[in-house]
Structure formats: C-alpha cells, structure tokens
Design an enzyme around this catalytic site. Structure first.
Site, PDB file in Angstrom:
ATOM      1  N   GLU A   1      42.605 -18.092  14.886  1.00 43.63           N
ATOM      2  CA  GLU A   1      41.851 -16.917  14.452  1.00 43.63           C
ATOM      3  C   GLU A   1      42.606 -15.641  14.769  1.00 43.63           C
ATOM      4  OE1 GLU A   1      38.697 -14.847  12.683  1.00 43.63           O
ATOM      5  OE2 GLU A   1      39.029 -17.004  12.759  1.00 43.63           O
TER       6      GLU A   1
ATOM      7  N   ASP B   1      40.070  -7.986  26.239  1.00 46.10           N
ATOM      8  CA  ASP B   1      41.411  -8.371  25.815  1.00 46.10           C
ATOM      9  C   ASP B   1      42.450  -8.241  26.922  1.00 46.10           C
ATOM     10  OD1 ASP B   1      40.236  -8.718  23.304  1.00 46.10           O
ATOM     11  OD2 ASP B   1      40.643  -6.651  22.741  1.00 46.10           O
TER      12      ASP B   1
END
Length: 452
Positions: free
Chosen positions: A204, A30
């Site tokens: 998403e 991330d």
C-alpha cells in the site's frame, strides 16, 4: 496516505500506567528512527489536534538514550522550509552521511498540486534543516520516501503509493543517477490482496528498507483500509523481492500504520503508530515502540501493540543537567521553544506532571534545582518517587520571575532519593498557568550544588 501536523496539543492524557505511546503532549505519526552517537533520533509527522484529514504542516524530532525517556527537540522542519511546497507534510525519513543529516519528505507542490519528494539538510540531527535544492528531488505524484545506504556506499531512495519506486542516489545525497525505476509489484514479491483488481498485491505505502545479515528487508504498510504491517526480503537492494508475511496485524485505533526498524544497544526495535491517546484516531495518531528479536532464520516475528512499550535500556543520571522536556510520560503539559535554546515545558497547571523513568540516584541526592519562569509565583514543584502519589522527597516553590521566558534557578533540599526509581515532578498551585520549566538537576549527597 500517511501524514503529520503542528499546534500546541490539547492532548491531556490521564495518569500514566504505561509508556506507550512514547509522546503524549502532541499527536505524532509515521516514525523514522535513526541511531547516531549513542542516541536514537526519531523523526515524526505531527497530526493537528481534532484533525479530520491528514492535515499536517511540520515535522518533529525526538531523541532518547534509553528508549523510554524521550527529549522533545521541537520542529526543525516545516512546509515553510520549502518555498515550492503548498501542503501535506507527510511521512519522511532522515539519514546521516559525511557529517550531515538529510531528511527526505513528501509534500504537495505549488506548481502542479502533485506530491513530490524534497530533501532538507542540516549539520545536526536536531536541525535546523534547510531546503537542499530549492525544488523537488523527484516528482511523480507519489510519496512516503525511505532512504538506505548500502555497505558499499551506494544510497537508494524508495517511495510510492500506489506503485513502488527507487532511484540510486549520488554521493551528495541530493541528486540521483538514471531514472526512477518501478519495482514490479508481484504477488510472489508482495503478497496477494483480494477484492481490489486495481491493486493485486498487499503493498500500500510507507516502505522502510534496511539490511541485516546480508539480507535486504522491505517493510511496508499493507492493504487498505485498515492497514497492517508486512514485509518482503531480497538478496540485493533492487530485488527481486519475496513476500515474508505479517509483522504487525491490523490493530490500534488508526486505519493507517507506518513502520520503522533499528538496532540500538544490541537490541532490535519496531516503531509504529496508533490512535491510543485520548482523542486519538485515524487522523490523530501517536508513535509507539516495541522491542523484538529476530527468529533464528532472520524472519521477523509477529509483533503486537502494547501499552508498556520497550524496556529501559540503561538508567538516567540525575546528577547532570536534564532537559525538562525529557519525558517518559507527561500529563497536561506542553512544550515550546525556549529563549535559552532548545525547548521548555510550559502551560503547566495545577495537577500536571512529568514522569522520568529509571533515575539512578545511587547513594542519595541532597538537593534539587530547576530552571523556571513564572508570572504568578503561585506554583510549586513536588519531587515525588515511584508514582504520582509516591512520597514527596522535595518541594521547590517558584517565584514570580516577571515573564514566562524570564528564567531563574530555584533549589530545594531533598531527602530519601536513593537507588534507581521513577521520578515524578508534580506541579501544584492555584488556578491558571503556574510556571515553565527548562531543565532540572539533582546534587548528590556530599557534593556542592553548582550555581547559575
């Protein structure tokens, strides 16, 4: 569900032929890049070794001046920073404003067991960070915050899975005006998903918002699972959004992905994660980066994962002190906090190595010195050029200093280090751990080496 975690990693990659992923000694996920004061600071999550879920306990910070040699700044923020948090140190982003750095992160709360967004603050991009509020900034059970400050000074916080939300942050960056607003997830705005009536659009999770040329971009992880990276654009930061297509197709051995885009030194860079390291996968991910150029109309081209990564932006100066934890590729090594501040490279065994890319020796170096510690006195630092089996231009023996944090400086002569070359520090010796290294520095021909 994008996340991260801690623990000295047992990631032991083989000899490097490339520079992606950009960190090899721990699993990272991330990516959230931030350009500040001539460097890219990269905020990541941390997947635990051998993890079978998004078991993540802290966040990590890295930085680079050239996009290939990355300095490990350790973990200045963890679940323990937030007394009200219980688990799930997942995907966050940091931003600078007014001389302070604000890091927005999702965590699970002790009180409700739901995901919430916390904010930590620091005077430095590398921390330490502290909880700015003592409680969540927002809490609605959703996660993956991204923060954006518009040209007029108005800051926005976006987040969400399965929905997409935003609030207008106040100038203090730790409070907001109004209530969270749900962004309409239309197929025109975020593309069409098939096969899931509960989620008609491709959105998403993992939004990343920024502005370029008067246009607002919202890049996100699309469809699950496996995810790909898509994006939408809008004329204003609150929409309406128009779906623009794929940035990075599904690939890379991880069923999640997470975008981060910045401009640095006149070029554009796309950060993402995959499962490319040994032992890597959907819960043991690694951050990578690619250089790209926008199309003439401002659209983002389709970007493919590579093992080569971004080209080096500049060179590295060997005649100033360089942290040992500034690495283009490491094999076998790990890092830890140093008693002298910052981090040091440790757990070094025979055959381990560090690659530093694009080192500008110029007319030549006369000596090499390094700050080291050892309890064995059986280790040697081989200074090699061009490859792990390249010519040895210097060898420094490391004595027994009486402790793994009992530091001394060793110096050895160097011959043949000229021009711009990749530097390899290869560690040799007996069995077991040999030495720790905190920093290194070369002395140019004709200069007198400094002492410490």
């Amino acid at each position: 569900m994008l996340a991260f975690a801690v623990v000295p990693a047992a990631v032991q990659p083989t000899v490097a032929r490339a520079d992606n992923p950009i960190v090899q000694h721990v699993y990272t996920a991330d990516p959230a890049p931030l350009v500040y004061n001539g460097r890219v600071y990269l905020y990541t999550g941390h997947d635990e070794d051998g993890s079978t879920y998004f078991t993540m306990k802290d966040w990590r910070v890295w930085s680079s001046a050239d996009m290939v040699n990355w300095t490990d700044h350790g973990s200045p923020l963890s679940l323990a920073t937030f007394s009200w948090a219980s688990a799930d140190a997942w995907a966050g982003q940091a931003v600078q404003r007014g001389g302070k750095f604000y890091w927005y992160v999702p965590v699970k709360t002790r009180a409700t067991g739901r995901m919430a967004i916390g904010v930590a603050v620091s005077d430095s991009p590398t921390g330490p960070f502290r909880d700015a509020l003592g409680h969540p900034l927002v809490e609605n059970g959703e996660f993956d915050p991204t923060v954006f400050i518009d040209d007029d000074g108005q800051a926005y916080l976006y987040w969400g899975n399965p929905n997409l939300w935003y609030v207008r942050l106040n100038a203090d960056m730790t409070s907001y005006s109004g209530s969270p607003t749900k962004i309409p997830l239309t197929t025109a705005g975020f593309g069409t998903r098939t096969g899931d009536p509960n989620r008609p659009t491709l959105f998403e999770e993992g939004p990343w918002v920024y502005k370029r040329g008067g246009l607002y971009y919202l890049v996100f992880a699309a469809k699950c699972c496996s995810e790909f990276i898509a994006y939408s654009t809008a004329p204003v930061p609150t929409g309406p959004w128009t779906y623009r297509g794929t940035v990075m197709p599904t690939q890379g051995g991880s069923f999640t992905n997470h975008p981060g885009i910045v401009d640095f030194k006149g070029n554009s860079y796309f950060f993402y994660h995959n499962g490319a390291l040994p032992g890597g996968g959907g819960y043991t991910r690694s951050v990578a980066v690619e250089k790209f150029s926008y199309n003439a109309d401002g659209t983002i081209p389709t970007i493919t994962m590579t093992g080569t990564g971004a080209p080096q932006a500049g060179t590295l100066d060997p005649y100033v002190r360089q942290e040992a934890e500034t690495i283009a590729w490491g094999s076998g090594i790990e890092t830890e906090p140093s008693s002298e501040g910052g981090m040091n490279v440790g757990w070094i065994e025979n055959g381990d190595s560090i690659k530093v890319k694009g080192v500008a020796f110029g007319t030549g170096a006369s000596s090499f010195r390094a700050r080291v510690a050892s309890t064995t006195g059986s280790g040697t630092v081989e200074v090699r050029l061009g490859g792990l089996n390249g010519p040895v231009v210097g060898r420094c023996g490391v004595p027994n200093t009486g402790g793994w944090q009992a530091w001394t400086t060793v110096t050895c002569p160097v011959s043949g280090a000229t021009g711009t070359q990749d530097l390899y520090l290869r560690f040799t010796g007996g069995s077991g751990y040999l030495l720790n290294m905190n920093w290194w520095q070369f002395t140019p021909v004709g200069a007198v080496a400094a002492r410490r």
